[in-house]
Design a protein around this motif. Structure first.
Motif, PDB file in Angstrom:
ATOM      1  N   GLU A 313       0.808  -1.213   0.000  1.00  0.00           N
ATOM      2  CA  GLU A 313       0.000   0.000   0.000  1.00  0.00           C
ATOM      3  C   GLU A 313       0.842   1.265   0.000  1.00  0.00           C
ATOM      4  O   GLU A 313       0.407   2.304  -0.484  1.00  0.00           O
ATOM      5  CB  GLU A 313      -0.952  -0.001   1.197  1.00  0.00           C
ATOM      6  N   LEU A 316       1.333   2.411  -3.558  1.00  0.00           N
ATOM      7  CA  LEU A 316       0.153   2.522  -4.417  1.00  0.00           C
ATOM      8  C   LEU A 316       0.111   3.860  -5.146  1.00  0.00           C
ATOM      9  O   LEU A 316      -0.129   3.914  -6.355  1.00  0.00           O
ATOM     10  CB  LEU A 316      -1.129   2.369  -3.585  1.00  0.00           C
ATOM     11  N   ASN A 320       0.559   4.328  -9.114  1.00  0.00           N
ATOM     12  CA  ASN A 320      -0.625   4.828  -9.819  1.00  0.00           C
ATOM     13  C   ASN A 320      -0.240   5.945 -10.784  1.00  0.00           C
ATOM     14  O   ASN A 320      -0.618   5.936 -11.960  1.00  0.00           O
ATOM     15  CB  ASN A 320      -1.652   5.321  -8.797  1.00  0.00           C
TER      16      ASN A 320
END
Length: 331
Positions: A313, A316, A320
Motif C-alpha cells: 500500500e 500505491l 498509480n
C-alpha cells in the motif's frame, strides 16, 4: 494576460483577483492547485480553458475548514466526521453527496457527488479564509502533463493564462491527495495518495476497497485522474520493475533514467541524463513529478526509464501516477 507571482504578504491581492472571477494558483502540501471561485460557473469554466482539461472531469472543492464545506454537502455522515477529525487539514479528499443547487455543473460534472479537500498549507488556508468562499483546486498544470510541485512549474505551463500564482516554495508530499468515496459502502479509494487505504480503514472500522476499474468513454468519472491520460511528458516513459534491469538497458544520450541514487551510481550515463529520486520510496514520491518535468524540458530525450516499487500500500500512489505516465509500458 500578465501572470503575477505573490508572496505571503500579498494574499489580499490574490484573494481580490479570485473574488473578481480570475484564476490564481496556490500551494498545498501535495501539489500546486489552480484556484477559482467554486460558486461561479464562469470562473470555473476558465479553469478548463487554461488547463485544456476535458469538461466532464469533475473538480475538487478546496475549503479552509469543515464549516466552509457544510453548506455544499447534502449531509456530513459520521464516517466523514471521523476522517476529518483524523486527517484534516491534510492530503485526504472526501467525496460526498452535493447539496442540490449549491455548486455549478462545471464543478460536479453533472454528478450528484462532489469531492472536498482541506489542504495542510497555511498560505492557502489564509487565502481561502480571506476570500470567505471555497475554491476549486485541480493541479495547476496543462492537462495530461506532470503535476506541478513548484511555482516555477506552474509559471512554465500557465504563464499568460492565469492572473497569479501564490509562491509557497516546493511542495512537501509531491503527489496529489488520496480521494476516498463515502457516497458508497464500503468506502472506496478512487485515487491513492499519501494516506493509505489501510489508514482509512482503521479510522472507519470497515474494509476500504481500492478502485481498479476503468471509466468508459461516455461515462463521467467520479474524481480527477480516473479517465484521461495524466502525468505524461513528451517522451515515452517506461517502468523498470526490477532495478537489476537497468544494467541490461542500452542507454545513450537520448535516454533519461529516474531511479534511487544508489541505482544511478551503477549506470554509465552522462549526469544530465540521470535524475535522482532520492534514498527511498518517500523521497521518490516527492521527486517523481519533478523528474518527469526535468526530462520534459530536454528535447533530445526520447525515452525515460523510471524505477518502479513493489512495497504494498505504501507504493500505491507512486505506482498509480507512474503507470499513468507510462501508459502501462513496463520492462
Amino acid at each position: 494576460m500578465e501572470t503575477k507571482i505573490f508572496n505571503k504578504d500579498q494574499l489580499d491581492e490574490a484573494a481580490k483577483l479570485l473574488s473578481q472571477g480570475q484564476l490564481v494558483a496556490f500551494p498545498t502540501e501535495t501539489v500546486y492547485g489552480l484556484g477559482a471561485l467554486a460558486t461561479r460557473e464562469d470562473s470555473v469554466k476558465k479553469v478548463y480553458a487554461a488547463k485544456g482539461r476535458p469538461s466532464d472531469n469533475p473538480l475538487i472543492v478546496t475549503v479552509a475548514d469543515e464549516e466552509m464545506m457544510r453548506p455544499y454537502a447534502k449531509e456530513v455522515p459520521e464516517r466523514a466526521e471521523k476522517l476529518i477529525k483524523r486527517f484534516w487539514p491534510g492530503p485526504l479528499t472526501i467525496l460526498l453527496f452535493v447539496k442540490e443547487g449549491t455548486l455549478p455543473e462545471a464543478v460536479t460534472g453533472g454528478l450528484k457527488t462532489v469531492a472536498f479537500r482541506c489542504p495542510d498549507d497555511q498560505l492557502t488556508h489564509d487565502l481561502i479564509a480571506k476570500l470567505g468562499k471555497p475554491i476549486v483546486g485541480p493541479s495547476a498544470n496543462t492537462s495530461t502533463k506532470p503535476s506541478p510541485t513548484t511555482a516555477q512549474h506552474v509559471y512554465h505551463d500557465l504563464k499568460g493564462k492565469i492572473a497569479g500564482i501564490v509562491d509557497g516554495g516546493e511542495t512537501e508530499v509531491g503527489l496529489e491527495s488520496t480521494i476516498v468515496d463515502l457516497s458508497v459502502e464500503p468506502a472506496v479509494v478512487l485515487r491513492p495518495g499519501k494516506i493509505t487505504p489501510e489508514e482509512i480503514s482503521e479510522v472507519l472500522g470497515e474494509d476500504v476497497r481500492v478502485n481498479t476499474g476503468k471509466v468508459g468513454d461516455k461515462d463521467v468519472p467520479k474524481a480527477p485522474g480516473m479517465k484521461y491520460r495524466h502525468y505524461a511528458p513528451a517522451a515515452q516513459v517506461y517502468v523498470v520493475d526490477d532495478p537489476e534491469s537497468f544494467k541490461t538497458l542500452k542507454l545513450d544520450e537520448s535516454c533519461g533514467v529516474m531511479a534511487l541514487g544508489r541505482i544511478l551510481d551503477t549506470l554509465d550515463l552522462p549526469l544530465a541524463n540521470k535524475f535522482d529520486l532520492g534514498r527511498d520510496l518517500v523521497d521518490a514520491d516527492h521527486n517523481l513529478f519533478g523528474g518527469l518535468r526535468y526530462f520534459d524540458d530536454m528535447d533530445q530525450i526520447k525515452k525515460i526509464y523510471v524505477q518502479g516499487f513493489t512495497e504494498g500500500e505504501e507504493s500505491l500512489a507512486y505506482m498509480n501516477r507512474l503507470n499513468k505516465a507510462a501508459g502501462g509500458h513496463h520492462l
